[in-house]
Design an enzyme around this catalytic site. Structure first.
Site, PDB file in Angstrom:
ATOM      1  N   GLY A   1       0.838  -1.197   0.000  1.00  0.00           N
ATOM      2  CA  GLY A   1       0.000   0.000   0.000  1.00  0.00           C
ATOM      3  C   GLY A   1       0.868   1.241   0.000  1.00  0.00           C
ATOM      4  O   GLY A   1       2.053   1.181   0.340  1.00  0.00           O
TER       5      GLY A   1
ATOM      6  N   GLN B   1       2.937   9.981   1.500  1.00  0.00           N
ATOM      7  CA  GLN B   1       4.244   9.318   1.387  1.00  0.00           C
ATOM      8  C   GLN B   1       4.985   9.697   0.108  1.00  0.00           C
ATOM      9  O   GLN B   1       6.168   9.386  -0.025  1.00  0.00           O
ATOM     10  CB  GLN B   1       4.074   7.793   1.427  1.00  0.00           C
TER      11      GLN B   1
ATOM     12  N   CYS C   1       6.831  -0.296   6.516  1.00  0.00           N
ATOM     13  CA  CYS C   1       6.263   0.840   5.794  1.00  0.00           C
ATOM     14  C   CYS C   1       7.328   1.336   4.834  1.00  0.00           C
ATOM     15  O   CYS C   1       8.507   1.370   5.183  1.00  0.00           O
ATOM     16  CB  CYS C   1       5.911   1.929   6.824  1.00  0.00           C
ATOM     17  N   LEU C   2       6.925   1.717   3.624  1.00  0.00           N
ATOM     18  CA  LEU C   2       7.915   2.170   2.638  1.00  0.00           C
ATOM     19  C   LEU C   2       8.634   3.441   3.106  1.00  0.00           C
ATOM     20  O   LEU C   2       9.717   3.739   2.633  1.00  0.00           O
ATOM     21  CB  LEU C   2       7.255   2.387   1.270  1.00  0.00           C
TER      22      LEU C   2
ATOM     23  N   HIS D   1      -3.481   0.838   8.206  1.00  0.00           N
ATOM     24  CA  HIS D   1      -2.143   1.439   8.092  1.00  0.00           C
ATOM     25  C   HIS D   1      -2.161   2.642   7.141  1.00  0.00           C
ATOM     26  O   HIS D   1      -1.668   3.724   7.485  1.00  0.00           O
ATOM     27  CB  HIS D   1      -1.157   0.356   7.604  1.00  0.00           C
ATOM     28  N   GLU D   2      -2.751   2.447   5.969  1.00  0.00           N
ATOM     29  CA  GLU D   2      -2.752   3.532   4.967  1.00  0.00           C
ATOM     30  C   GLU D   2      -3.674   4.670   5.395  1.00  0.00           C
ATOM     31  O   GLU D   2      -3.345   5.846   5.204  1.00  0.00           O
ATOM     32  CB  GLU D   2      -3.162   3.005   3.587  1.00  0.00           C
TER      33      GLU D   2
ATOM     34  N   HIS E   1      -2.015   7.151   7.637  1.00  0.00           N
ATOM     35  CA  HIS E   1      -1.086   8.098   6.996  1.00  0.00           C
ATOM     36  C   HIS E   1      -1.784   9.428   6.685  1.00  0.00           C
ATOM     37  O   HIS E   1      -1.152  10.479   6.690  1.00  0.00           O
ATOM     38  CB  HIS E   1      -0.541   7.519   5.685  1.00  0.00           C
TER      39      HIS E   1
HETATM   40 ZN    ZN Z   1       3.131   3.230   5.678  1.00  0.00          ZN
END
Ligand code: ZN
Length: 197
Positions: free
Chosen positions: A46, A51, A93-94, A137-138, A141
Site C-alpha cells: 500500500g 508518502q 512501511c515504505l 495502516h494507509e 497516513h
Molecule cells: Zn506506511
C-alpha cells in the site's frame, strides 16, 4: 506516469494531516497512477499520498501475491465506519525502509470511500487479513499517524528503528488504545501459554 520519491520517517510532512479531495480530477487520477507506479516499483502492499509528498486524502492498496493478477484498490476521502476485534500485526512501511515491528490493529474494518471514478463504495475486510491491516495502516497516513505509534512494545520498535538508522520513536505520538491493548495483551498471554505447553 512516474515513480516518485518516497518521504522518509523524520520528514515533517509525514506527520501532517491531509486535505479532503474536492473533485476526482485528472490531477487526482495522475496522482493515483503515480501512487500505483511507486508502490509496485517498491514491491509495497500500500501507499498513501503523503508518502510521496502530497498531503491529500488518497491511498492505494494491492494485496495480491505471487502469480495472482494485480488487484489495485483506490481509496479517495476514505472513512472507517466500523472497527471491531483486535489482532497483532507485524508491519513495515515504505517510509521506514527495512524496519518492522509488532503493532495493535482491529481485526475487522468497514471502510467507505470514493473510487477512481468518484463513485462511493463500501468495503469490508475481516479476520485480521493483510487487507484489513493495510487499510488501517494507509488510512492512518492521512492523519499523520504512523505504524510505530501503535507499537505493542516500544523497546522492540526502538531497536528496529535504530538498526536501520531511522530517527527514534516520538513518545508523545504513541497512541493510548485501552480497548485494543487489553485484547492484544490477552492474545499475547494465550500465545505464551500455547508455547509453554
Ligand atoms: Zn506506511
Amino acid at each position: 506516469m512516474a515513480i516518485r520519491k518516497i518521504v522518509k520517517y523524520g520528514e515533517a510532512s509525514l506527520r501532517q494531516p491531509s486535505k479532503e479531495v474536492h473533485k476526482v480530477s485528472q490531477k487526482i487520477k495522475n496522482l493515483v497512477q503515480d501512487l500505483m507506479d511507486t508502490m509496485y516499483a517498491q514491491n509495497g502492499v500500500g501507499l498513501a499520498a503523503p508518502q510521496i509528498g502530497e498531503n491529500v486524502r488518497v491511498f492505494v492498496i494491492d494485496v495480491s501475491t505471487g502469480d495472482e493478477p494485480l488487484n489495485p484498490k483506490v481509496f479517495i476521502n476514505p472513512k472507517i465506519i466500523k472497527k471491531t476485534g483486535a489482532c497483532i500485526s507485524a508491519e513495515g512501511c515504505l517510509s521506514f525502509p527495512e524496519a518492522y515491528t509488532n503493532v495493535r490493529r482491529y481485526s475487522n474494518v468497514t471502510i467507505k470511500a470514493l473510487d477512481i471514478n468518484g463513485r462511493s463504495f463500501v468495503m469490508e475486510a475481516t479476520d485480521g487479513t493483510l487487507l484489513a491491516r493495510a487499510i488501517q495502516h494507509e488510512f492512518d497516513h492521512l492523519d499523520g499517524i504512523l505504524f510505530i505509534d501503535h507499537s505493542i512494545n516500544r523497546f522492540e520498535a526502538e531497536e528496529a528503528l535504530k538498526k536501520h538508522n531511522l530517527p527514534p520513536i516520538q513518545v508523545e505520538k504513541l497512541l493510548d488504545e485501552p480497548e485494543l491493548a487489553e485484547a492484544v495483551d490477552k492474545l499475547i498471554e494465550e500465545n505464551l501459554k500455547k508455547e509453554n505447553k
